[in-house]
Design an enzyme around this catalytic site. Structure first.
Site, mmCIF file in Angstrom:
data_model
loop_
_atom_site.group_PDB
_atom_site.id
_atom_site.type_symbol
_atom_site.label_atom_id
_atom_site.label_comp_id
_atom_site.label_asym_id
_atom_site.label_seq_id
_atom_site.Cartn_x
_atom_site.Cartn_y
_atom_site.Cartn_z
ATOM 1 C CD GLU A 47 -1.363 -2.345 2.063
ATOM 2 O OE1 GLU A 47 -2.168 -3.011 2.730
ATOM 3 O OE2 GLU A 47 -0.126 -2.591 2.014
ATOM 4 C CB CYS A 73 -0.426 -4.330 8.533
ATOM 5 S SG CYS A 73 0.627 -2.943 8.068
ATOM 6 C CB CYS A 82 -0.642 -0.521 5.323
ATOM 7 S SG CYS A 82 1.015 -1.096 4.903
ATOM 8 C CB ALA A 160 19.002 -42.100 -6.926
ATOM 9 C CB SER A 166 19.947 -38.708 -8.476
ATOM 10 O OG SER A 166 20.645 -37.729 -7.733
ATOM 11 C CD1 TRP A 168 22.567 -32.885 -14.592
ATOM 12 C CD2 TRP A 168 21.346 -32.495 -12.781
ATOM 13 N NE1 TRP A 168 23.259 -31.986 -13.812
ATOM 14 C CE2 TRP A 168 22.527 -31.735 -12.692
ATOM 15 C CE3 TRP A 168 20.407 -32.432 -11.756
ATOM 16 C CZ2 TRP A 168 22.794 -30.913 -11.595
ATOM 17 C CZ3 TRP A 168 20.679 -31.617 -10.683
ATOM 18 C CH2 TRP A 168 21.866 -30.859 -10.618
ATOM 19 C CG LEU A 202 19.313 -27.339 -0.974
ATOM 20 C CD1 LEU A 202 18.680 -28.291 -1.974
ATOM 21 C CD2 LEU A 202 19.098 -27.833 0.441
ATOM 22 N NE ARG A 205 23.828 -23.987 -9.012
ATOM 23 C CZ ARG A 205 23.265 -24.995 -8.352
ATOM 24 N NH1 ARG A 205 23.023 -24.899 -7.064
ATOM 25 N NH2 ARG A 205 22.950 -26.112 -8.980
ATOM 26 N N GLY A 291 16.434 -37.445 0.251
ATOM 27 C CA GLY A 291 16.427 -38.820 -0.214
ATOM 28 C C GLY A 291 15.197 -39.581 0.249
#
Length: 355
Positions: A47, A73, A82, A160, A166, A168, A202, A205, A291
Site C-alpha cells: 500500500e 496491516c 498501512c 536415483a 541421480s 540428472w 542447494l 542459481r 532422499g
C-alpha cells in the site's frame, strides 16, 4: 485485483517473512494512479509503495479506491501501519482479497479503516490470494511452514540408481523450473544422506533471485563434512541434530553453521519440533529436496503438505524410490493424493499434488 495479484508475484523471493501483497490505486475518474508490491523485510508494504507511486505522479487520492490482495496491516512492526497511511491519504474505499491471518491484524485493519469512514469491500479472489501466501497462512494458523516436497523421478518411479547417482534424471527446463520453486521458499531442506551422496549446493542459481533461502540440513549425528558444498554456498545454514558432539559442533560452527539439537525419543531429529522451530524463525514455505528415507519420514508423520514431482520419460530399472514407505500389505494403507496441476516442462512432466 488481477493486476494487484500479478504485482504480488513480484514479492516472491523478496518479501519473506512478510506476505506477498500487491496494491493498485484507482482515482475517482477511473484511472490507475498507483501500483506497488511488498518490498524486502523492513521495507515498504504494498500500500505504501502504491501511495508513493501515486505521489510521484502528482495524483490526487481523495476518494480513491485502493485494491489490495491482503487486509492492510494495523500494527506497528518494522514499518508503520498501512491502514493509517491509507486513512491519512484520504482514500474513499478499500477492496481486499482476503483478511490477514496474522492475529495482530485479523480484522483490526478493516476496523481501523471503517472507523475513519472508509468503505471496505471483499473481492472474490480470496483463493488466489491465499494460494500466493499459502506459507504465510500456514505459519500464522499452524505455527509451522507449508512443506513442499520436491522430487525428480523416472517413469518407473526411481529417484536415483542403486549406487545413488541421480544427476540428472530430468532435463534443463525442469531443473530451471525447480529453482523457481526454490526461490519461493524461505528455507531449503535436505538430509545428511543427500549431502554425503550428492554434495549439493542447494541454492538458487538457475533463476534470478533477490536473496538466497536459508539452507537446512537434517543430520542426527553431525556427519556433515565441514568441506561440503552446501556450507560454502551464499547464505546461511542451519543444521538440526539429535546428538551434541562437541568436537564436530566446533568444526561445523567454525564454517558458519548454526546447530539446533532437537532429539526425538527414537534418537533421530524430531521433525515436528523442527517445523515448529522453523515457523518461529519466520519460515513461510519449506522446500524439501531429500532422499527416500527422509522423504518417507516426513510423509509418515503427516508433515508433507504438497508434492512437487518431475517425471522424466525414461526407465531406470532398479534403484531408489521417491520415498522408502511400506511395505504395505493392503492398498488401503497407501497415502493418497489429488493432482492439482499437470504441466509439461520441456521433455518432462511436472505434477503438483496434495493429500
Amino acid at each position: 485485483m488481477r493486476e494487484a495479484l500479478a504485482l504480488a508475484e513480484h514479492a516472491v523471493g523478496l518479501s519473506d517473512p512478510n506476505p506477498r501483497v500487491g496494491c493498485v490505486i484507482v482515482a475517482v475518474d477511473g484511472s490507475v494512479v498507483g501500483r506497488g508490491h511488498t518490498q524486502e523485510t523492513g521495507g515498504a508494504h504494498a500500500e505504501v509503495m502504491a501511495l508513493r507511486d501515486a505521489a510521484a505522479r502528482g495524483a490526487g487520492l481523495r476518494g480513491a479506491t485502493v485494491i489490495v490482495t491482503l487486509e492492510p496491516c494495523s500494527h506497528h512492526g518494522r514499518t508503520p501501519p498501512c491502514a493509517d497511511a491509507l486513512v491519512a491519504a484520504g482514500v474513499g474505499r478499500v477492496v481486499m482479497a482476503m483478511r490477514d491471518p496474522d492475529s495482530r491484524v485479523a480484522g483490526q485493519g478493516v476496523a481501523r479503516l471503517a472507523a475513519a469512514g472508509i468503505e471496505v469491500l471483499a473481492a472474490p479472489f480470496e483463493a488466489e490470494a491465499r494460494e500466493l501466501n499459502i506459507g504465510f497462512v500456514s505459519r500464522m494458523q499452524r505455527g509451522r511452514p507449508w512443506l513442499r516436497l520436491k522430487t525428480a523421478i523416472s517413469l518407473d518411479g526411481r529417484s536415483a540408481l542403486e549406487n545413488g547417482a541421480s544427476q540428472w534424471i530430468t532435463g534443463e527446463p525442469a531443473r530451471r523450473d525447480g529453482h523457481a520453486w526454490r526461490r519461493r521458499a524461505g528455507a531449503l531442506l535436505t538430509g545428511v544422506g543427500t549431502v554425503l551422496d550428492d554434495d549439493p549446493r542447494l541454492d538458487v542459481r538457475l533463476v534470478p533471485t533477490a536473496r538466497q533461502p536459508l539452507r537446512v540440513i537434517v543430520d542426527s549425528r553431525l556427519q556433515t563434512p565441514p568441506s561440503a558444498r552446501i556450507l560454502a554456498a551464499p547464505g546461511s545454514v542451519l543444521l538440526y541434530a539429535a546428538v551434541d558432539d562437541a568436537a564436530r559442533r566446533r568444526e561445523l560452527e567454525a564454517v558458519g553453521v548454526e546447530i539446533a539439537t532437537l532429539p526425538s525419543p527414537a534418537g533421530k531429529v524430531d521433525l515436528t519440533a523442527m517445523l515448529q522451530d522453523l515457523g518461529a524463525r519466520g519460515i513461510n514455505e519449506l522446500h524439501v529436496e531429500a532422499g527416500e528415507k527422509l522423504n518417507a519420514s516426513l510423509l509418515k508423520e503427516g508433515l508433507v503438505d504438497e508434492l512437487l514431482v518431475y517425471i522424466a520419460p525414461r526407465l531406470l530399472g532398479s534403484g531408489r524410490g521417491l520415498a522408502a514407505l511400506g511395505p504395505f500389505e493392503r492398498l488401503e494403507q497407501s497415502l493418497d493424493f489429488r493432482i492439482l496441476e499437470s504441466l509439461a516442462v520441456g521433455d518432462d512432466l511436472r505434477l503438483r499434488l496434495r493429500r
